[in-house]
Scaffold this motif. Sequence first.
Motif, PDB file in Angstrom:
ATOM      1  N   MET A  60       0.822  -1.216   0.000  1.00  0.00           N
ATOM      2  CA  MET A  60       0.000   0.000   0.000  1.00  0.00           C
ATOM      3  C   MET A  60       0.854   1.264   0.000  1.00  0.00           C
ATOM      4  O   MET A  60       0.332   2.364   0.150  1.00  0.00           O
ATOM      5  CB  MET A  60      -0.937  -0.016   1.203  1.00  0.00           C
ATOM      6  CG  MET A  60      -1.896  -1.185   1.178  1.00  0.00           C
ATOM      7  SD  MET A  60      -3.139  -1.094   2.421  1.00  0.00           S
ATOM      8  CE  MET A  60      -4.065   0.304   1.845  1.00  0.00           C
ATOM      9  N   LEU A  61       2.162   1.102  -0.190  1.00  0.00           N
ATOM     10  CA  LEU A  61       3.135   2.201  -0.239  1.00  0.00           C
ATOM     11  C   LEU A  61       3.102   3.043   1.029  1.00  0.00           C
ATOM     12  O   LEU A  61       3.272   4.258   0.991  1.00  0.00           O
ATOM     13  CB  LEU A  61       2.896   3.069  -1.473  1.00  0.00           C
ATOM     14  CG  LEU A  61       2.988   2.349  -2.814  1.00  0.00           C
ATOM     15  CD1 LEU A  61       2.623   3.299  -3.928  1.00  0.00           C
ATOM     16  CD2 LEU A  61       4.362   1.760  -3.021  1.00  0.00           C
ATOM     17  N   SER A  66       5.794  10.055   2.413  1.00  0.00           N
ATOM     18  CA  SER A  66       5.503  10.608   1.098  1.00  0.00           C
ATOM     19  C   SER A  66       6.488  11.711   0.763  1.00  0.00           C
ATOM     20  O   SER A  66       6.892  12.487   1.629  1.00  0.00           O
ATOM     21  CB  SER A  66       4.081  11.138   1.071  1.00  0.00           C
ATOM     22  OG  SER A  66       3.838  11.775  -0.171  1.00  0.00           O
ATOM     23  N   ARG A  67       6.865  11.813  -0.504  1.00  0.00           N
ATOM     24  CA  ARG A  67       7.773  12.869  -0.952  1.00  0.00           C
ATOM     25  C   ARG A  67       7.027  13.879  -1.842  1.00  0.00           C
ATOM     26  O   ARG A  67       7.624  14.514  -2.699  1.00  0.00           O
ATOM     27  CB  ARG A  67       8.922  12.250  -1.704  1.00  0.00           C
ATOM     28  CG  ARG A  67       9.869  11.501  -0.767  1.00  0.00           C
ATOM     29  CD  ARG A  67      10.933  10.803  -1.530  1.00  0.00           C
ATOM     30  NE  ARG A  67      10.414   9.452  -1.757  1.00  0.00           N
ATOM     31  CZ  ARG A  67      10.945   8.569  -2.547  1.00  0.00           C
ATOM     32  NH1 ARG A  67      12.007   8.845  -3.236  1.00  0.00           N
ATOM     33  NH2 ARG A  67      10.420   7.377  -2.678  1.00  0.00           N
ATOM     34  N   LEU A  68       5.722  13.997  -1.634  1.00  0.00           N
ATOM     35  CA  LEU A  68       4.938  14.900  -2.464  1.00  0.00           C
ATOM     36  C   LEU A  68       5.112  16.354  -2.066  1.00  0.00           C
ATOM     37  O   LEU A  68       4.864  17.249  -2.845  1.00  0.00           O
ATOM     38  CB  LEU A  68       3.458  14.512  -2.389  1.00  0.00           C
ATOM     39  CG  LEU A  68       3.118  13.137  -2.971  1.00  0.00           C
ATOM     40  CD1 LEU A  68       1.653  12.829  -2.775  1.00  0.00           C
ATOM     41  CD2 LEU A  68       3.484  13.084  -4.445  1.00  0.00           C
ATOM     42  N   LYS A  71       7.305  20.071   2.924  1.00  0.00           N
ATOM     43  CA  LYS A  71       6.921  20.445   4.278  1.00  0.00           C
ATOM     44  C   LYS A  71       6.750  19.186   5.137  1.00  0.00           C
ATOM     45  O   LYS A  71       6.213  18.190   4.687  1.00  0.00           O
ATOM     46  CB  LYS A  71       5.596  21.209   4.284  1.00  0.00           C
ATOM     47  CG  LYS A  71       5.571  22.391   3.357  1.00  0.00           C
ATOM     48  CD  LYS A  71       5.978  23.634   4.087  1.00  0.00           C
ATOM     49  CE  LYS A  71       5.710  24.872   3.279  1.00  0.00           C
ATOM     50  NZ  LYS A  71       6.662  25.148   2.243  1.00  0.00           N
ATOM     51  N   ARG A  72       7.225  19.275   6.345  1.00  0.00           N
ATOM     52  CA  ARG A  72       7.101  18.139   7.266  1.00  0.00           C
ATOM     53  C   ARG A  72       5.733  18.187   7.928  1.00  0.00           C
ATOM     54  O   ARG A  72       5.317  19.211   8.456  1.00  0.00           O
ATOM     55  CB  ARG A  72       8.199  18.185   8.320  1.00  0.00           C
ATOM     56  CG  ARG A  72       8.165  17.016   9.244  1.00  0.00           C
ATOM     57  CD  ARG A  72       9.367  17.058  10.164  1.00  0.00           C
ATOM     58  NE  ARG A  72       9.223  16.096  11.215  1.00  0.00           N
ATOM     59  CZ  ARG A  72       9.740  14.881  11.182  1.00  0.00           C
ATOM     60  NH1 ARG A  72      10.456  14.522  10.159  1.00  0.00           N
ATOM     61  NH2 ARG A  72       9.567  14.067  12.183  1.00  0.00           N
ATOM     62  N   ILE A  73       5.031  17.084   7.894  1.00  0.00           N
ATOM     63  CA  ILE A  73       3.719  17.001   8.508  1.00  0.00           C
ATOM     64  C   ILE A  73       3.877  16.384   9.890  1.00  0.00           C
ATOM     65  O   ILE A  73       4.468  15.314  10.019  1.00  0.00           O
ATOM     66  CB  ILE A  73       2.759  16.164   7.646  1.00  0.00           C
ATOM     67  CG1 ILE A  73       2.626  16.808   6.279  1.00  0.00           C
ATOM     68  CG2 ILE A  73       1.422  16.000   8.320  1.00  0.00           C
ATOM     69  CD1 ILE A  73       1.811  15.995   5.315  1.00  0.00           C
TER      70      ILE A  73
END
Length: 74
Positions: A60-61, A66-68, A71-73
């Motif tokens: 499910m990756l 994520s590298r979208l 900004k760090r979430i």
Amino acid sequence: MKNTSVFICKVMLGTVLCALVLWLSGCRQPGETVAEGHRRHLRNVRINQQELVEDIDKAMLADEPSRLTDKRIP
């Protein structure tokens, strides 16, 4: 003829005695206790479950962030 039959009897008796000695001496490793077997089964179940979760995350990756966005979430 008599010497041959005596020789065959001695060989058969020797074979039976060797087999009996090996059978009674227990040519095997000592077994595991019930508790050890239970711990081994629980460990195998835990490891299999961990590997299954890792495989599902990878499919499910969800195994990498994520590298979208840059900004760090939190």
